[in-house]
Design a protein around this motif. Sequence first.
Motif, short mmCIF file in Angstrom:
data_model
loop_
_atom_site.label_atom_id
_atom_site.label_comp_id
_atom_site.label_asym_id
_atom_site.label_seq_id
_atom_site.Cartn_x
_atom_site.Cartn_y
_atom_site.Cartn_z
N GLY A 1 24.26 -20.56 29.68
CA GLY A 1 24.71 -19.42 28.89
C GLY A 1 23.88 -19.10 27.67
N SER A 2 22.75 -19.73 27.53
CA SER A 2 21.93 -19.46 26.35
C SER A 2 20.47 -19.29 26.73
N VAL A 3 19.74 -18.74 25.80
CA VAL A 3 18.30 -18.62 25.98
C VAL A 3 17.64 -19.89 25.47
N TRP A 4 16.70 -20.39 26.22
CA TRP A 4 15.97 -21.60 25.82
C TRP A 4 14.48 -21.29 25.81
N VAL A 5 13.79 -21.91 24.92
CA VAL A 5 12.34 -21.71 24.87
C VAL A 5 11.66 -23.08 24.82
N ARG A 6 10.54 -23.14 25.49
CA ARG A 6 9.75 -24.37 25.45
C ARG A 6 8.33 -24.00 25.10
N ASP A 7 7.82 -24.60 24.08
CA ASP A 7 6.44 -24.36 23.69
C ASP A 7 5.52 -25.13 24.64
N GLU A 8 4.50 -24.43 25.14
CA GLU A 8 3.61 -25.08 26.11
C GLU A 8 2.34 -25.58 25.42
N SER A 9 2.55 -26.36 24.42
CA SER A 9 1.42 -26.90 23.64
C SER A 9 0.51 -25.78 23.13
N SER A 10 1.10 -24.73 22.65
CA SER A 10 0.31 -23.62 22.15
C SER A 10 -0.39 -24.03 20.86
N ASN A 11 -1.52 -23.38 20.63
CA ASN A 11 -2.25 -23.69 19.41
C ASN A 11 -1.51 -23.20 18.18
N ASN A 12 -0.82 -22.11 18.36
CA ASN A 12 -0.26 -21.45 17.18
C ASN A 12 1.22 -21.72 16.98
N GLY A 13 1.77 -22.44 17.89
CA GLY A 13 3.13 -22.89 17.67
C GLY A 13 4.20 -21.86 17.97
N VAL B 1 9.37 -29.29 24.91
CA VAL B 1 10.78 -29.62 24.78
C VAL B 1 11.59 -28.33 24.78
N TRP B 2 12.62 -28.30 25.56
CA TRP B 2 13.48 -27.11 25.57
C TRP B 2 14.29 -27.04 24.29
N ASN B 3 14.26 -25.89 23.69
CA ASN B 3 15.06 -25.67 22.49
C ASN B 3 15.92 -24.45 22.71
N VAL B 4 17.15 -24.53 22.30
CA VAL B 4 18.02 -23.38 22.45
C VAL B 4 17.64 -22.32 21.40
N VAL B 5 17.73 -21.08 21.81
CA VAL B 5 17.48 -19.98 20.89
C VAL B 5 18.81 -19.24 20.74
N PRO B 6 19.55 -19.54 19.72
CA PRO B 6 20.87 -18.92 19.59
C PRO B 6 20.74 -17.41 19.48
N ALA B 7 21.73 -16.72 20.02
CA ALA B 7 21.72 -15.26 19.94
C ALA B 7 21.61 -14.85 18.48
N GLY B 8 20.77 -13.88 18.24
CA GLY B 8 20.61 -13.38 16.88
C GLY B 8 19.60 -14.14 16.05
N SER B 9 19.09 -15.20 16.62
CA SER B 9 18.16 -15.98 15.81
C SER B 9 16.74 -15.46 15.96
N SER B 10 15.90 -15.93 15.10
CA SER B 10 14.51 -15.50 15.15
C SER B 10 13.71 -16.42 16.05
N LEU B 11 12.78 -15.83 16.73
CA LEU B 11 11.91 -16.58 17.63
C LEU B 11 10.49 -16.14 17.32
N ARG B 12 9.67 -17.07 16.95
CA ARG B 12 8.31 -16.70 16.53
C ARG B 12 7.28 -17.39 17.41
N PHE B 13 6.40 -16.58 17.97
CA PHE B 13 5.25 -17.12 18.71
C PHE B 13 4.05 -16.94 17.82
N GLY B 14 3.47 -18.02 17.37
CA GLY B 14 2.37 -17.88 16.43
C GLY B 14 2.86 -17.03 15.26
N PRO B 15 2.16 -15.99 14.96
CA PRO B 15 2.52 -15.19 13.79
C PRO B 15 3.51 -14.06 14.09
#
Lengths: 455, 59
Positions: free
Chosen positions: B13-25, B37-51
Amino acid sequence: MTDDGRTQPSPQPPGEGAALAASSLDCGMRTHPGRDPEKQVNEDAGFHRMTPLGYLAVVCDGMGGHAGGQEASNLAVETIAREFERAGPQDDVKEVLRRSIELANAAVHALGHATPRARPGSTVVAIVASEAGVDVAHVGDSRVYRVHGTSIEPVTRDHSAVQQLVDAGVLTYEQAKVHPEANKITRALGMAENVEVEVARTALPYAPGDTFVLCSDGLSDLVEPRDILGIVTQGAPQQAAGQLVELANARGGHDNITAVVLRLRVSSRRDLAPTAVDEGPRTVVHTAVGTPIMPKVSGVRETVMMTPVPGPSVPPAQASGPQLPLDSSSYPSLAPSRRPPATTHSGAPSRAPLLIGLVLGLLGVATALYVFYRYWQERAGEHRVAPTVTIAPPPGPVPASSAEVRPPDAVPNTAPGPTPPAGSTAAPVTTEDDPPLPTLAPHTTAPRPHPSHHP
Amino acid sequence: MSGVHATLKMDVGSVWVRDESSNNGTWVQGARIAPGVWNVVPAGSSLRFGPVEFTVTVE
């Protein structure tokens, strides 16, 4: 429960824990298949014995159905026990814990697939009581509680999806308890060539009378910490282990049930401050050593692994040799306790690389978003499943580049990286019917490039 | 630059994100997540890929 006060700290310099004298503790165990007529094969396994490194107690909860789960948990326990027998007193307890559990993982993994869809797997929780304290390691949702005086607290934090959701504030404690997917664990032995074992950084000190309770979820689903406290403080370990299992059975016994109760009669070298054991209300602490925890929920299902997403993998640091994507990290693992207002995990490198990284990142993300957008456009028609996820970018530049954010259910492994032999991507760990793969939204609004001020 | 920055999925029931060893995090709620590692991304939260930062909503 008397604190006799005669135990003196050992004069030895601090070092790795010498084994305790056998008379320094008392340990009992009980395991039972539970009352579900369909689960009369006991897939749990437990073990306790003195080893050269201290007193070892282990509980493993196998999964994978009948013989597979039973074989997995027994093999895990045997592997860990054997490794401890081989260890010498000079070995580091934490290292042996980690190594033995990694070997157990490899052994269970080598069992292969029980069915095309499911591998046998197992959780594990293991403790070693030495003069230095109690070292703890675990994988999955089998637990350790510590009873000290009249309080009980969890020592481990489940590697489960709902635990992470509780930590993140997505679910409340109560919601998680009744969550239909409370049985999804995020790590287990046997799922991949490597496993991330959580080993507590420091040995827990103990005082005379302190009791450690290891259990499988068949117990913790049905027997609350306050019940454990009540039972453990009233009887000898063997008797307490039996009563715990009986209570779980009395409450339905929907799963295999195992309890190991280990009570110390002496103090560790770094003594705990003595507590007044005879006064005050009993306390039940729900916080595991600095992190939140949630009692595992009563559900009717057996434990399954969280749905893996085939894809590029990030092998554990120590991984060596070629790996199938399935084997390295298709099986999610939890980050160490981070709560939502997470604090200081900033991996900021030095300045120059950061700038370059920023630029590359911008480029990468733009392409990622574009690919993602295209993907969802294509897929939008085919999906009918509920939640719509919208990922909305703030105003900002979105240049083009070469990375992609892989859509979650690109089931055929299209990502770069080692390609598994045919069919192996589909062989996850779920032991029950699982929805195909993730369902990210029918329509995902892709980020629109936004004119802006960023260079 | 990594070929794949991060992976998203929907589960429990939630969105999960896993960083694939990205350079920029990858950051969730302002905290950088560990790779792999899978991390939950709660609804309404911020999700940042690199910048680049996004807000995730689940409807």
